[in-house]
Write an enzyme that holds these catalytic residues in place. Structure first.
Site, PDB file in Angstrom:
ATOM      1  N   ASP A   1      55.471  56.542  91.962  1.00  0.00           N
ATOM      2  CA  ASP A   1      56.742  57.223  91.300  1.00  0.00           C
ATOM      3  C   ASP A   1      57.389  56.557  90.239  1.00  0.00           C
ATOM      4  O   ASP A   1      57.780  56.903  89.240  1.00  0.00           O
ATOM      5  CB  ASP A   1      57.836  57.031  92.605  1.00  0.00           C
ATOM      6  CG  ASP A   1      58.696  57.982  92.479  1.00  0.00           C
ATOM      7  OD1 ASP A   1      58.417  59.332  92.172  1.00  0.00           O
ATOM      8  OD2 ASP A   1      60.056  57.876  93.047  1.00  0.00           O
TER       9      ASP A   1
ATOM     10  N   TRP B   1      27.971  53.948  51.332  1.00  0.00           N
ATOM     11  CA  TRP B   1      26.823  53.340  51.335  1.00  0.00           C
ATOM     12  C   TRP B   1      26.934  51.833  50.838  1.00  0.00           C
ATOM     13  O   TRP B   1      27.723  51.845  49.926  1.00  0.00           O
ATOM     14  CB  TRP B   1      25.738  54.084  50.426  1.00  0.00           C
ATOM     15  CG  TRP B   1      24.396  53.473  50.331  1.00  0.00           C
ATOM     16  CD1 TRP B   1      23.237  53.385  51.220  1.00  0.00           C
ATOM     17  CD2 TRP B   1      24.044  52.659  48.977  1.00  0.00           C
ATOM     18  NE1 TRP B   1      22.209  52.645  50.698  1.00  0.00           N
ATOM     19  CE2 TRP B   1      22.931  52.006  49.648  1.00  0.00           C
ATOM     20  CE3 TRP B   1      24.619  52.134  47.823  1.00  0.00           C
ATOM     21  CZ2 TRP B   1      22.027  51.291  48.557  1.00  0.00           C
ATOM     22  CZ3 TRP B   1      23.921  51.569  47.142  1.00  0.00           C
ATOM     23  CH2 TRP B   1      22.626  51.015  47.317  1.00  0.00           C
TER      24      TRP B   1
ATOM     25  N   LYS C   1      10.567  51.193  61.698  1.00  0.00           N
ATOM     26  CA  LYS C   1      11.873  51.592  61.314  1.00  0.00           C
ATOM     27  C   LYS C   1      12.136  52.974  61.039  1.00  0.00           C
ATOM     28  O   LYS C   1      11.172  53.497  60.128  1.00  0.00           O
ATOM     29  CB  LYS C   1      11.838  50.734  59.978  1.00  0.00           C
ATOM     30  CG  LYS C   1      13.328  50.926  59.194  1.00  0.00           C
ATOM     31  CD  LYS C   1      13.164  49.882  57.963  1.00  0.00           C
ATOM     32  CE  LYS C   1      14.411  50.275  57.064  1.00  0.00           C
ATOM     33  NZ  LYS C   1      14.288  49.425  55.857  1.00  0.00           N
ATOM     34  N   TRP C   2      13.073  53.611  61.799  1.00  0.00           N
ATOM     35  CA  TRP C   2      13.256  54.960  61.609  1.00  0.00           C
ATOM     36  C   TRP C   2      14.372  55.187  60.451  1.00  0.00           C
ATOM     37  O   TRP C   2      15.750  55.336  61.030  1.00  0.00           O
ATOM     38  CB  TRP C   2      13.264  55.582  63.020  1.00  0.00           C
ATOM     39  CG  TRP C   2      13.543  56.910  63.282  1.00  0.00           C
ATOM     40  CD1 TRP C   2      14.444  57.807  62.576  1.00  0.00           C
ATOM     41  CD2 TRP C   2      12.555  57.864  63.844  1.00  0.00           C
ATOM     42  NE1 TRP C   2      14.275  59.355  63.249  1.00  0.00           N
ATOM     43  CE2 TRP C   2      13.224  59.178  63.664  1.00  0.00           C
ATOM     44  CE3 TRP C   2      11.543  57.593  64.573  1.00  0.00           C
ATOM     45  CZ2 TRP C   2      12.594  60.378  64.344  1.00  0.00           C
ATOM     46  CZ3 TRP C   2      10.636  58.851  65.119  1.00  0.00           C
ATOM     47  CH2 TRP C   2      11.218  60.172  65.091  1.00  0.00           C
ATOM     48  N   ASP C   3      13.969  55.853  59.558  1.00  0.00           N
ATOM     49  CA  ASP C   3      14.898  55.892  58.404  1.00  0.00           C
ATOM     50  C   ASP C   3      15.288  57.437  58.208  1.00  0.00           C
ATOM     51  O   ASP C   3      14.854  58.335  58.866  1.00  0.00           O
ATOM     52  CB  ASP C   3      14.271  55.745  57.076  1.00  0.00           C
ATOM     53  CG  ASP C   3      15.414  55.062  55.977  1.00  0.00           C
ATOM     54  OD1 ASP C   3      16.627  55.196  56.232  1.00  0.00           O
ATOM     55  OD2 ASP C   3      15.132  54.654  55.081  1.00  0.00           O
TER      56      ASP C   3
ATOM     57  N   ASN D   1      17.817  59.481  55.199  1.00  0.00           N
ATOM     58  CA  ASN D   1      18.562  59.027  53.872  1.00  0.00           C
ATOM     59  C   ASN D   1      19.298  60.087  53.383  1.00  0.00           C
ATOM     60  O   ASN D   1      19.599  59.983  52.119  1.00  0.00           O
ATOM     61  CB  ASN D   1      17.363  58.540  53.029  1.00  0.00           C
ATOM     62  CG  ASN D   1      16.862  57.138  53.172  1.00  0.00           C
ATOM     63  OD1 ASN D   1      17.858  56.031  53.073  1.00  0.00           O
ATOM     64  ND2 ASN D   1      15.701  56.683  53.527  1.00  0.00           N
TER      65      ASN D   1
ATOM     66  N   ASP E   1      22.194  48.562  53.672  1.00  0.00           N
ATOM     67  CA  ASP E   1      21.067  48.160  52.707  1.00  0.00           C
ATOM     68  C   ASP E   1      21.636  47.295  51.667  1.00  0.00           C
ATOM     69  O   ASP E   1      21.003  46.678  50.865  1.00  0.00           O
ATOM     70  CB  ASP E   1      21.027  49.598  51.870  1.00  0.00           C
ATOM     71  CG  ASP E   1      19.786  50.450  52.322  1.00  0.00           C
ATOM     72  OD1 ASP E   1      19.355  50.071  53.314  1.00  0.00           O
ATOM     73  OD2 ASP E   1      19.542  51.448  51.768  1.00  0.00           O
TER      74      ASP E   1
END
Ligand code: DGJ
Length: 806
Positions: free
Chosen positions: A50, A204, A481-483, A485, A553
């Protein structure tokens, strides 16, 4: 713990927080409280509610009374768990639907609830998970007062992290399709205005710049429209009173388990209440939900602390480490790598890479990563994305031949890929122009000469899964490493009907998740690192599949200080990868000491990204010592609790973050401090970094964080040897013969004579190190130099070690 009371209230508790809401007589859910855990004597729970409930007698002038029976309720001035458009709440809505009859009004009211002893499962869309069996989920079902639609609000409780997650599922039980213009994941209404909305913005190479904005009136929005979670604005944010600092004060932290366009809004209403919400960005979203279908909004994460930002961050860190990151690499020590990008860019070949690997082995590096340039005709960024075949001129023995050579040198081998992208100049584009996101017959805008494959199309997803599986299985590949861009433009999918084009951005992300899930489950031993032009997709969705992400980067140590400080608010350092690179730095042309580049990178997952084959002997020796030191301390640095110290104060100046010079994070003083403490509190690493030398200001006091107050610690540094050339022609104040600056003679002297750096060596209690601090050796102040003086130039830094004495 989740409790439901007789008066239809729901009490959610974590170890240190309470979250309470109740069902109003109208059926809406009134939010009552989110904050420090409330202790209530047994039996007094109902009465206690309450006190938390707003007492409404008449609705305010010029607002809407909900209905004739409940004229005391104006939804515009209520704290609600979710809000919709059309029944008088004119603030930021949680959900906006267009019904088959054209109406845009929704009115979701309470139906039922269920408590489950499990976490959420959202198909390919990642969600937090629980291995301990302790997580509980409260599902509150609402149904629309006029249409056959169900809305489930889910609350998952991770008590020991002080985290509650939320998600919403809309189920169309009607015979007609409904158009979803907006469905968010989280809404939190607080009963006062004047909070600070802290977001992490950038671009970036200058990601995660903290931005504080006081919300006293109106809506303040943070969002991404890039198609990714974006470097423009990360989905992690905080809301707090203006006085909160790193170590004291209230703060709410929020994040979203999602990698696409997101939206966060903090609104101070006309009645002085604050509404906070987040979810998929409605600007780029419109979804047709057919009869019988359901739609899941991504999971939102909430935490609260009254002990400042550091404490809130530790809740988030624990949550991410335990309930987001998964798979074999969840708790596995991360290797030190050398990446070929800044060493050679596209100009790589087997010979160069093996030479780099040999040099890397010499300094103790464990993994060689071959970055962009190994496939198709990829000598620059204008072509070949999509053509995932080895370039035989560069790698005559293929991936396997190269991987075997690298393995024989004694290193693991990793590769770079950018599977979501395609260049117009590629064989894949010639074969499958219909697989690309583009508006038929219209000119297409490009980013980095590349286009997006249409991941909303299962055929494209299957193609990527198939091609990548072949590559990952073709050699001994330990790391990928999976980029990604470019950002989105010219949204259009040939795979989707024209009425469904508004679904593309979201369906792309779901397609990506299917690809990531399939590949990470298919190759569980591979360490995957996410990357999107650096930190353009650093979020909890990616971290659900890839345990670490290339944070930026920008490898300049000064910029990295701000960037990594920014990430540390919401993400543990085990997810943030950081490399030591060459100088002048490739992004800023700034020269910083090698020691500083290492000190900053060591607080993330350490790597190197430079041409070791071209480096001076002394640099190689220094790097070897760095790698050895990092290996000795990496368990603490990768898995310890991270604390921000001096130099992370609130309210940065806008000009500093815009110019990218917010390198010392938002600091009015000249120093930044970090501390990382091992989970058992027995060891810690500290860092002090200086931006610019201030003449005749020799004393600095480092304050540790997170130690055990009563324990005795040995505090020490790594004693450095200082190159005499650092002193220029001041050498003549000590040399018996005159030595010309930049002369061959000085080079020869420098080979044999090194100056002793300062030694720090004290024993003190944790409390003393944290509260009183360590008064460090005097910095150079032009009046003399010996081994008792700290040689501390522009961008100078030190790391310190603390070990509990037995
Ligand atoms: C952008 C990444 O962030 C860089 O590290 C590098 O991998 C390049 N792409 C390669 O094209």
């Amino acid at each position: 713990m989740i409790n439901h009371t007789d008066s239809n209230a729901f009490l959610i508790e974590t170890d240190n927080t309470s979250y309470i809401f109740k069902v109003l007589p109208t059926g809406q859910l009134e939010h009552l409280y989110y904050g420090k855990k409330l202790t209530v004597p047994e039996g007094a729970e109902e009465e206690n509610l309450d006190a938390l409930t707003e007492k409404h007698a008449f609705y305010p002038g010029n607002t809407i009374g909900y209905d004739q029976e409940h004229l005391q309720y104006s939804l515009e001035d209520m704290r609600l768990e979710m809000s919709s458009y059309g029944k008088g709440d004119i603030r930021e809505p949680f959900i906006c639907l267009v019904h088959a009859d054209g109406s845009r009004t929704s009115d979701f009211v309470y139906d039922s609830f269920e408590i489950k002893n499990e976490s959420l499962s959202l198909g390919y869309m990642p969600a937090s998970y629980d291995e301990s069996g302790k997580a509980q989920t409260l599902c509150v079902r609402l149904k629309d007062a006029s249409y056959d639609l169900l809305l489930e609000l889910n609350y998952v409780v991770y008590a020991d992290c002080d985290v509650i997650t939320r998600n919403a599922r809309l189920i169309n039980k009607s015979e007609e399709a409904v158009q979803i213009d907006r469905i968010l994941s989280m809404q939190l209404d607080l009963d006062r205005a004047g909070y600070v909305f802290t977001t992490f913005r950038g671009a970036w190479a200058r990601e995660m710049q903290r931005d504080d904005c006081l919300v006293t009136g109106g809506k303040h929005i943070a969002s991404s429209m890039t198609g990714t979670s974006s470097n423009r604005c990360n989905p992690f944010f905080m809301v707090h009173p203006i006085e909160t600092n790193e170590d004291a004060g209230e703060v709410y932290g929020f994040n979203l388990v999602y990698s696409g366009n997101h939206y966060e809004c903090v609104e101070a209403s006309a009645f002085g209440k604050t509404r906070i919400c987040s979810g998929i960005n409605p600007e780029s979203f419109c979804y047709r939900l057919d009869p019988g279908e359901s739609f899941d909004a991504p999971e939102a994460v909430m935490t609260y602390s009254r002990e400042g930002f550091n404490s809130m961050s530790r809740n988030m860190h624990r949550f991410v480490r335990e309930h987001i990151v998964r798979g074999e690499w969840k708790k596995k020590t991360r290797p030190v790598l050398l990446n070929s990008w800044e060493a050679a860019y596209f100009d790589i070949n087997e010979g160069k890479l093996t030479r780099l690997a040999k040099a890397a082995k010499e300094v103790g590096i464990e993994l060689l990563v071959m970055d962009d340039g190994w496939f198709g005709e990829r000598d620059n960024d204008s072509c070949s994305l999509g053509d995932w075949e080895v370039n035989p001129k560069k790698l005559p023995h293929g991936l396997k031949g190269l991987a075997d050579k690298i393995n024989n040198i004694g290193l693991e081998f990793g590769i770079w890929v950018e599977p979501e992208m395609i260049n117009e100049k590629s064989k894949l584009f010639e074969k499958h122009p219909e697989w690309v996101i583009q508006i038929p017959g219209k000119p297409h805008s490009e980013g980095r000469n590349q286009r997006l494959l249409d991941l909303s199309n299962p055929e494209v997803q299957d193609y990527i899964i198939d091609r990548m599986s072949t590559i990952f299985g073709s050699a001994n590949i330990s790391y990928v490493k999976w980029d990604m861009n470019r950002i989105f433009s010219d949204y259009y999918s040939l795979h989707l009907e024209k009425e469904r084009q508004g679904e593309l951005a979201h369906r792309y992300i779901l397609g990506l998740y299917r690809v990531m899930k399939t590949l990470t489950e298919g190759f569980p031993a591979i360490l995957f690192e996410g990357c999107s032009a650096g930190g353009n997709r650093f979020d909890l969705g990616i971290l659900s599949y890839f345990p670490q992400i290339w944070a930026s980067d920008d490898t300049d140590a000064m910029c990295r200080l701000a960037i990594q400080t920014g990430y540390s608010y919401g993400y543990p350092m085990s997810t943030v990868t950081a490399h030591v690179s060459d100088c002048p730095n490739h992004q800023t042309l700034r020269i910083t000491p090698l020691e500083t580049r290492f000190n900053v990178a060591a607080f993330g997952v350490l790597g190197y990204e430079c041409n070791l084959c071209d480096m001076k002997k002394e640099e190689i020796a220094a790097i070897k010592a760095q790698v050895e030191l990092y290996k000795e301390w990496r368990e603490t640095l990768q898995w310890g609790d991270f604390y921000r110290g001096k130099g992370s104060a609130a309210m940065p100046s806008v000009s500093a973050s815009m110019s990218g010079t917010a390198a010392v994070p938002y600091s009015s003083d000249n120093f930044s401090e970090w501390t990382c403490v091992s989970p058992d509190g027995k060891k810690a690493v500290g860092m002090v970094m200086q931006r610019l030398v201030v003449p005749n200001s020799p004393f600095h006091c480092y304050h540790a964080r997170g130690l055990k107050g009563e324990a005795l610690y040995h505090f020490y540094n790594r004693v450095l040897k200082i190159d005499v050339r650092e002193f220029g022609d001041l050498i003549n104040t000590a040399s018996p013969i005159h030595v010309k600056k930049d002369s061959l003679l000085l080079d020869i002297i420098a080979k044999f004579v090194k100056m002793d750096g300062e030694t720090e060596d004290v024993k003190a209690s944790g409390d003393t190190l944290m509260e009183g601090g360590v008064h460090l050796k005097q910095a150079f102040g032009a009046t003399g130099y010996n081994g008792e003086v700290r040689h501390f130039q522009d961008f100078g830094s030190r790391i310190y070690f603390m070990e509990e004495c037995e």
